[in-house]
Design an enzyme around this catalytic site. Structure first.
Site, short mmCIF file in Angstrom:
data_model
loop_
_atom_site.label_atom_id
_atom_site.label_comp_id
_atom_site.label_asym_id
_atom_site.label_seq_id
_atom_site.Cartn_x
_atom_site.Cartn_y
_atom_site.Cartn_z
CB SER A 191 -1.32 -27.88 9.20
OG SER A 191 -0.28 -27.56 10.06
CD GLU B 242 1.36 -24.17 15.17
OE1 GLU B 242 0.44 -24.83 14.35
OE2 GLU B 242 1.24 -23.03 15.04
CG HIS C 227 -2.85 -28.57 13.82
ND1 HIS C 227 -2.17 -27.27 13.63
CD2 HIS C 227 -1.69 -29.30 13.68
CE1 HIS C 227 -0.90 -27.51 13.14
NE2 HIS C 227 -0.57 -28.72 13.12
CG ASN C 228 -3.41 -23.35 13.69
OD1 ASN C 228 -3.29 -24.38 13.13
ND2 ASN C 228 -3.32 -22.44 13.10
P1 NDP Z 1 -2.80 -13.95 1.94
O1 NDP Z 1 -3.57 -14.46 2.90
O2 NDP Z 1 -1.46 -13.05 1.99
O3 NDP Z 1 -3.68 -13.58 0.48
C1 NDP Z 1 -3.26 -13.21 -0.51
C2 NDP Z 1 -4.08 -13.47 -1.72
O4 NDP Z 1 -5.54 -13.38 -1.45
C3 NDP Z 1 -3.79 -13.12 -3.28
O5 NDP Z 1 -3.76 -14.06 -4.11
C4 NDP Z 1 -4.74 -11.71 -3.26
O6 NDP Z 1 -4.92 -11.64 -4.44
C5 NDP Z 1 -5.90 -12.59 -2.67
N1 NDP Z 1 -6.93 -11.64 -2.06
C6 NDP Z 1 -7.30 -10.73 -1.29
N2 NDP Z 1 -8.36 -10.21 -1.21
C7 NDP Z 1 -9.01 -10.72 -2.20
C8 NDP Z 1 -10.30 -10.29 -2.74
N3 NDP Z 1 -11.17 -9.22 -2.15
N4 NDP Z 1 -10.54 -10.93 -4.04
C9 NDP Z 1 -9.74 -11.88 -4.62
N5 NDP Z 1 -8.44 -12.17 -4.13
C10 NDP Z 1 -8.20 -11.32 -2.91
O7 NDP Z 1 -2.05 -15.10 1.10
P2 NDP Z 1 -1.39 -16.63 1.78
O8 NDP Z 1 -0.92 -17.44 0.56
O9 NDP Z 1 -0.41 -16.23 2.66
O10 NDP Z 1 -2.72 -17.36 2.57
C11 NDP Z 1 -3.83 -17.92 1.93
C12 NDP Z 1 -4.63 -18.53 2.64
O11 NDP Z 1 -4.00 -19.43 3.39
C13 NDP Z 1 -4.97 -17.66 3.92
O12 NDP Z 1 -6.39 -17.87 4.36
C14 NDP Z 1 -4.27 -17.84 5.06
O13 NDP Z 1 -4.64 -17.56 6.23
C15 NDP Z 1 -3.83 -19.26 4.88
N6 NDP Z 1 -2.65 -19.59 5.32
C16 NDP Z 1 -2.31 -20.91 5.57
C17 NDP Z 1 -0.84 -21.04 6.18
C18 NDP Z 1 -0.85 -22.49 6.68
O14 NDP Z 1 -0.03 -23.16 7.10
N7 NDP Z 1 -2.05 -23.12 6.50
C19 NDP Z 1 -0.07 -20.26 6.17
C20 NDP Z 1 -0.11 -19.13 5.66
C21 NDP Z 1 -1.48 -18.87 5.28
P3 NDP Z 1 -4.06 -10.32 -5.14
O15 NDP Z 1 -2.80 -11.01 -5.66
O16 NDP Z 1 -4.93 -9.83 -6.35
O17 NDP Z 1 -3.85 -9.32 -4.04
#
Ligand code: NDP
Length: 476
Positions: free
Chosen positions: A128, A189, A185-186
């Site tokens: 988080s 939130e 947590h969420n």
């Molecule tokens: P995204 O959720 O936008 O995911 C994009 C990434 O996933 C890229 O690296 C993309 O690769 C990859 N990807 C998508 N589909 C595939 C696939 N089929 N095979 C391989 N790679 C794939 O990225 P975020 O950085 O925003 O979030 C990452 C994770 O973290 C998510 O699960 C999200 O929910 C979580 N998160 C958590 C937050 C927090 O505060 N804890 C905030 C934001 C996100 P490519 O570049 O090749 O498309």
């Protein structure tokens, strides 16, 4: 292999986590499905630490020291499964895959079981703090085996937020425990944000204050027991003026709240586990309601009460009462959240340390707050209270806040300002402390139409009244 840890999935979260690890002196292998992201990371931030870029999964795995530690930061859901499926055949027993995405804990349980069969450790890890947190120190909630925490824990603790010299990272429990706690947590939130939003609405519509004045009030509150990241950013949002129109920013934003789903997951699992999390549920419903434009439009002409203006002295007093109502409602929302963690822990045998959850939420995450010190104390000393509400110190706070809390809810109701979070929290408080609940009548109704039986206050056993006959009572 020479990298201590690898990160695959280099969108904003993965990239920032990899940079955070490298900045803390770890050698980090980096990989992404689309290799241009990997190259960009090394080009832009390569001087921050030791990165080992890999173009293919094979190259990535080969660059890691054993047992391998792989952090997956890809889109939650099917992409996570796709990445796991790609890596599993390349790994050896003892290797670890940590999913730092926002996975549902049931998915994590499924993945953990499947990888355990193959001798691999799967760590579902809640992270988080958003992208800033990922880079500068998030709150980290790893699940999975004890053994995997021994290998991953020191690395994670080194990049987590620190509060009073303690890392905001601790092993939560086996399999899905980490993602479950992140989900709660969420949910909390959502509840906290809704309560703050209601406080704002009351200060605006009942006390008659402008956003800039309310920002000052929130800044004042942030010096006291409500001191928290969410109050702090609320003050900043309220103080902001729209450059285009010169109006308060909050007045030019469409009033339809969106959501990504973790609040809904929290309420769904609370329903399954039978835990009343009314504060979180009201917050999820309030966001949903705000988005129903057609419904709101249709109802706009319905009548509301007359609105007498408050006298300025009364407005100041009312603002103080809102602070008390907010604090009391917040205690209830957090009490409900911890109740859910406790229930999940019992259901799945996770043995979650309730005090430690409070400790690792004090920094890095969205609900970070001074308040969490109190929760840590309440669950850390002696026998855990059945509910946070009866912890001696929180009970004192509720005792002194309750009159103001009732006044605020009454005033909101009289003036037609919706305060579902404040109201639900107060109803929960009053329901828990009630000598008798009308649940007795509900049991009577159920017995009448469905012969569902009831228990008596004065005798053991199940009973049924012959409602359609002579109304005599039978033992069930
Ligand atoms: P995204 O959720 O936008 O995911 C994009 C990434 O996933 C890229 O690296 C993309 O690769 C990859 N990807 C998508 N589909 C595939 C696939 N089929 N095979 C391989 N790679 C794939 O990225 P975020 O950085 O925003 O979030 C990452 C994770 O973290 C998510 O699960 C999200 O929910 C979580 N998160 C958590 C937050 C927090 O505060 N804890 C905030 C934001 C996100 P490519 O570049 O090749 O498309």
């Amino acid at each position: 292999g020479q990298a201590q840890i690898g990160v695959t999935g280099l969108a904003v979260m993965g990239r920032n986590l990899a940079r955070n690890l490298a900045r803390h002196g770890h050698t980090v292998a980096v990989h992404n499905r689309t290799a241009s992201r990997t190259r960009e990371l090394v080009k832009e931030f390569g001087d921050e630490g030791a990165f080992v870029p890999a173009e293919s999964a094979e190259e990535f795995v080969a660059s890691l020291e054993r047992p391998r530690r792989i952090v997956v930061m890809v889109k939650a859901g099917a992409p996570t499964d796709a990445v796991i499926d790609e890596f599993v055949p390349l790994l050896e027993p003892g290797d670890m895959i940590m999913d730092g995405g926002n996975a549902h804990y049931e998915d994590t349980r499924r993945r953990e079981a499947a990888l355990r069969e193959r001798g691999l450790h799967f760590v579902g890890c809640g992270i988080s703090g958003g992208e800033e947190g990922a880079l500068h120190g998030p709150s980290i909630m790893p699940g999975g085996s004890r053994e995997s925490y021994e290998a991953l824990g020191p690395l994670l603790e080194s990049i987590a937020a620190q509060v009073d010299g303690e890392p905001c990272c601790a092993h939560i429990g086996p399999d899905g425990a980490g993602h479950f706690v992140k989900m709660v947590h969420n949910g909390i939130e959502y509840a906290d944000m809704q309560l703050i939003a209601e406080a704002y609405d009351l200060l605006r519509r009942v006390a008659g204050y402008e956003p800039a004045r309310i920002a000052e009030i929130f800044r004042g509150w942030n010096e006291g027991r409500l001191d928290s990241y969410l109050i702090e950013i609320t003050a900043q949002v309220l103080a902001h003026t729209d450059a285009d129109t010169g109006k308060p920013f909050v007045d030019v934003v469409l009033d339809q709240a969106e959501q990504k789903g973790t609040g809904r997951w929290t309420v769904q699992s609370a329903l399954d586990l039978g835990v009343p999390v009314s504060g979180i549920a009201e917050a999820v419903f309030a966001r949903g309601l705000s988005g129903h434009a057609r419904l709101r439009e249709a109802a706009r002409a319905l009548p509301g009460p007359e609105r007498p203006e408050l006298h300025p002295d009364d407005a100041a007093r009312f603002a103080d009462q809102v602070e008390q109502a907010l604090y009391a409602s917040k205690i209830v929302a957090y009490a409900q959240g911890w109740q859910l963690i406790q229930a999940g822990s019992e259901e799945y045998g996770w043995d979650i340390d309730l005090a430690s959850v409070a400790a690792i939420w004090r920094g890095g995450c969205i609900i970070r707050a001074r308040f969490l010190n109190g929760i840590r104390r309440a669950f850390g000393e002696g026998e855990a209270p059945v509910t946070l509400l009866t912890d001696e110190l929180f009970a004192d706070d509720l005792r002194s806040a309750q009159n103001a809390w009732r006044h605020v809810v009454a005033r909101a109701t009289e003036l037609g300002v919706p305060a579902p979070g404040f109201s639900a929290a107060l109803a929960y408080y009053d329901a828990l402390r009630a000598e008798r609940l009308p649940a007795a009548l509900i049991q009577g109704q159920r017995d009448f139409f469905g012969a569902h039986t009831y228990r008596r206050v004065d005798r053991e056993g199940d009973f049924h009244t012959l409602w359609g006959e002579d109304r005599s009572e039978r033992r069930g």
